[in-house]
Design an enzyme around this catalytic site. Structure first.
Site, PDB file in Angstrom:
ATOM      1  N   MET A  28       0.826  -1.064  -0.099  1.00 33.46           N
ATOM      2  CA  MET A  28       0.138  -0.192  -0.011  1.00 33.46           C
ATOM      3  C   MET A  28       0.858   1.261  -0.064  1.00 33.46           C
ATOM      4  O   MET A  28       0.479   2.330   0.296  1.00 33.46           O
ATOM      5  CB  MET A  28      -0.917   0.069   1.247  1.00 33.46           C
ATOM      6  CG  MET A  28      -1.936  -1.052   1.125  1.00 33.46           C
ATOM      7  SD  MET A  28      -3.746  -0.643   2.018  1.00 33.46           S
ATOM      8  CE  MET A  28      -2.946  -0.368   3.655  1.00 33.46           C
ATOM      9  N   GLY A  29       2.065   1.230  -0.441  1.00 31.74           N
ATOM     10  CA  GLY A  29       3.126   2.170  -0.312  1.00 31.74           C
ATOM     11  C   GLY A  29       3.455   2.530   0.852  1.00 31.74           C
ATOM     12  O   GLY A  29       3.799   1.870   2.037  1.00 31.74           O
ATOM     13  N   LEU A  31       6.976   2.910   1.499  1.00 35.28           N
ATOM     14  CA  LEU A  31       7.696   1.994   1.441  1.00 35.28           C
ATOM     15  C   LEU A  31       8.830   2.182   2.352  1.00 35.28           C
ATOM     16  O   LEU A  31       9.226   3.366   2.805  1.00 35.28           O
ATOM     17  CB  LEU A  31       8.193   1.561   0.164  1.00 35.28           C
ATOM     18  CG  LEU A  31       7.228   1.119  -1.309  1.00 35.28           C
ATOM     19  CD1 LEU A  31       8.226   0.667  -2.448  1.00 35.28           C
ATOM     20  CD2 LEU A  31       6.465   0.256  -0.426  1.00 35.28           C
ATOM     21  N   HIS A  35       9.735  -3.320   3.305  1.00 33.67           N
ATOM     22  CA  HIS A  35       9.057  -3.614   1.973  1.00 33.67           C
ATOM     23  C   HIS A  35      10.450  -3.982   0.940  1.00 33.67           C
ATOM     24  O   HIS A  35      10.428  -4.894   0.226  1.00 33.67           O
ATOM     25  CB  HIS A  35       8.441  -2.356   1.355  1.00 33.67           C
ATOM     26  CG  HIS A  35       7.211  -2.178   2.014  1.00 33.67           C
ATOM     27  ND1 HIS A  35       7.206  -1.102   2.856  1.00 33.67           N
ATOM     28  CD2 HIS A  35       6.120  -2.890   2.037  1.00 33.67           C
ATOM     29  CE1 HIS A  35       5.712  -0.910   3.231  1.00 33.67           C
ATOM     30  NE2 HIS A  35       5.207  -2.079   2.697  1.00 33.67           N
ATOM     31  N   GLN A  60     -10.316  -2.365   2.260  1.00 33.67           N
ATOM     32  CA  GLN A  60     -10.057  -2.985   3.580  1.00 33.67           C
ATOM     33  C   GLN A  60      -9.878  -1.979   4.579  1.00 33.67           C
ATOM     34  O   GLN A  60      -9.340  -2.250   5.525  1.00 33.67           O
ATOM     35  CB  GLN A  60      -8.298  -3.666   3.437  1.00 33.67           C
ATOM     36  CG  GLN A  60      -7.348  -2.742   2.995  1.00 33.67           C
ATOM     37  CD  GLN A  60      -6.202  -3.271   2.430  1.00 33.67           C
ATOM     38  OE1 GLN A  60      -6.309  -4.041   1.444  1.00 33.67           O
ATOM     39  NE2 GLN A  60      -5.328  -3.373   3.272  1.00 33.67           N
ATOM     40  N   GLU A 150       5.885 -11.923   6.847  1.00 36.63           N
ATOM     41  CA  GLU A 150       5.226 -12.571   8.084  1.00 36.63           C
ATOM     42  C   GLU A 150       4.771 -11.816   9.207  1.00 36.63           C
ATOM     43  O   GLU A 150       4.028 -12.207  10.141  1.00 36.63           O
ATOM     44  CB  GLU A 150       6.373 -13.631   8.615  1.00 36.63           C
ATOM     45  CG  GLU A 150       6.599 -14.741   7.864  1.00 36.63           C
ATOM     46  CD  GLU A 150       7.494 -15.444   8.205  1.00 36.63           C
ATOM     47  OE1 GLU A 150       8.198 -15.128   9.403  1.00 36.63           O
ATOM     48  OE2 GLU A 150       8.041 -16.458   7.622  1.00 36.63           O
ATOM     49  N   SER A 188       4.461   0.933   7.931  1.00 37.24           N
ATOM     50  CA  SER A 188       4.350   2.340   7.318  1.00 37.24           C
ATOM     51  C   SER A 188       3.465   3.167   8.500  1.00 37.24           C
ATOM     52  O   SER A 188       3.478   4.544   8.469  1.00 37.24           O
ATOM     53  CB  SER A 188       3.539   2.121   6.162  1.00 37.24           C
ATOM     54  OG  SER A 188       3.729   1.549   5.139  1.00 37.24           O
TER      55      SER A 188
END
Length: 514
Positions: A28-29, A31, A35, A60, A150, A188
């Protein structure tokens, strides 16, 4: 690196690739290095292309959640993904990804049993939105492998089930959680935290780690009080607890007692941020049990697999061969249990690792590493192994070796009799003709006479019959074992398949390995 904003640009990029596997990292950016670690893992195969997506998915987010203020910084994301080695970044608008609008969109609903725990209970509809957008992206990207962190464990379990239930031709790869120097899992949403909030937030990973450490080498633990104590500690640290739950890592169903690998997960609010984290509770390190008939390649594969995951290799077949050698060397009748039993009373059987990594086997001070592979030993090992006194003595020794865990054991009753509580059970097999071919090569390499192929096949079939019909611990596939047929597969391909199966049950966050 290319920036792709439309489905048409994505398809054109796919067609222009030079070939090789396509690996996909959906985000979803906003980063961060977590990521980037997924991109690094996705690009570990130099022949692969790595595509990252950036899409803040409205499906979501609940009505009171942070969809509008979720960080959006595409330029920084482009730089971050490029530095990690991605070849392209797909950043569609909502209208581009959902051209008929959100209301007209066909939506997926993961199994209720996976949603009504942990985050799903507090965020109704959240995982429906996750499953829908990932299925949509997989349909557009059509990757060979999907790389997920994870850290979002419930999401990883749900998406694995989605891929399995829908029969999607993609491999799901879980990657370890990355943490800040203070222990906080990278997220994030960490950027919402003030300096004071950041300090309070570190209580989450700290107390989770302490709970895991308290469980090591303890067999009986009531998980209810443990969760209550953890919640109290987090509240005392100034965090607002959403939940603290202990569940089975695969089914996500609640656990009351520590039985096998257990996920201890928590979600808290710290100022404007909702943070999730987890740890894995273990009373011992993981065990992998690999059973199967003679000549299926268990020893070769198990040894390399154990080395890959930093587990101890326990060659139980060598133990039975060593006892068979002792029986023959002592001149007793291998068919008579009464003559074999006295040899076990003061048995000194040692397995050790030589300087080059190979395994050495000694019996009562004699190095029998090569001798136990002779045709004479092979011909009688099933007879000796069928005696109850032999099975009992060696099973007891093997279970003692496995009390601390952290090993891979191979044999013919490992998953059924020796380690029935192993985290992963494999039944490794091959056709009789393939096993005869391998046996001929092995004999030739060791300098022994090679019988006719028909004779070898008959010997192997007879040994299968003896192993599977003996009264004590017969060769059978455990109900929860996964069959792996090795015909036509290289050793490396078999090992890679075992690693994937292991990681579905024992994540990096529980056992980093290697």
């Amino acid at each position: 690196m290319e920036l792709l904003r439309s489905r048409a640009e994505l398809e054109a990029w796919r067609r222009s690739r030079a070939g090789g596997p396509l690996h996909f990292v959906p985000t979803m950016g906003a980063l961060h290095p977590g990521h980037q670690s997924l991109v690094h893992a996705a690009g570990s195969d130099p022949a692969s292309s790595v595509l990252v997506s950036v899409f803040v998915n409205p499906l979501q987010f609940g009505p009171q959640e942070d969809f509008e203020r979720y960080p959006r910084c595409l330029d920084a994301d482009l730089t971050c993904a490029a530095q990690a080695g991605a070849q392209a970044l797909f950043a569609p608008s909502v209208a581009e990804l959902y051209p008929e609008g959100e209301q007209e969109l066909t939506r997926l609903m993961p199994a209720e049993s996976l949603q009504q725990v942990l985050c799903g209970r507090r965020r109704p509809g959240h995982f429906n939105g996750v499953a829908t957008v990932v299925a949509r992206l997989l349909g557009l990207v059509r990757p060979d492998a999907l790389f997920l962190g994870e850290k979002d464990w419930q999401q990883l379990v749900i998406l694995r089930r989605l891929v399995e239930d829908l029969g999607l031709p993609v491999q799901v790869v879980g990657c370890p959680t990355l943490r800040e120097p203070d222990g906080l899992a990278m997220s994030s949403r960490n950027r919402y935290l003030s300096s004071e909030g950041r300090q309070r937030a570190t209580a989450l990973p700290l107390h989770l780690r302490q709970a895991a450490e308290a469980c090591l080498q303890r067999r009986e633990i009531n998980l209810g009080p443990l969760c209550q104590d953890l919640a109290s500690q987090l509240e005392q640290a100034g965090l607002v607890v959403d939940y603290v739950e202990a569940v089975c890592p695969q089914s996500l169903q609640p656990r009351r007692q520590l039985t096998g690998l257990t996920l201890l997960a928590a979600a808290v609010h710290c100022g404007p941020s909702r943070l999730i984290d987890h740890t894995f509770l273990m009373s011992r390190a993981p065990i992998v049990a690999i059973d199967g008939p003679a000549g299926a390649g268990k020893s070769t594969v198990t040894r390399a697999f154990a080395e890959r995951l930093a587990l101890i290799y326990l060659d139980t077949g060598a133990m039975y061969r060593a006892v068979t050698w002792l029986v023959q060397h002592s001149g007793v009748d291998a068919r008579e249990a009464a003559q074999v039993a006295p040899l076990l009373e003061n048995l000194d059987l040692q397995l050790s690792t030589a300087a080059g990594g190979s395994q050495r086997v000694s019996v009562n001070g004699h190095d029998v590493t090569e001798a136990i592979r002779s045709p004479e030993v092979t011909a009688q090992v099933s007879v000796v192994a069928a005696h109850g006194c032999v099975r009992e003595a060696l099973t007891r020794q093997q279970q003692a070796m496995g009390q601390r865990g952290g090993l891979v054991a191979e044999g013919r009753d490992i998953g059924t009799a020796v380690f029935p509580d192993a985290e992963l059970k494999i039944f490794l097999t091959a056709t009789v003709s393939e096993r005869a071919r391998r046996r001929a090569l092995d004999l030739a390499q060791r300098g022994f006479e090679v019988p006719e192929m028909a004779d070898l096949e008959a010997q192997i079939a007879e040994r299968d019959h003896l192993d599977s019909t003996r009264e004590v611990a017969p060769l059978t596939q455990a109900e929860d074992a996964i069959e792996v047929i090795t015909d036509g597969l290289s050793i490396e391909a078999v090992i890679e398949q075992l690693v994937q199966l292991f990681r579905q049950r024992v994540p990096h966050d529980a056992w980093p390995g290697g």
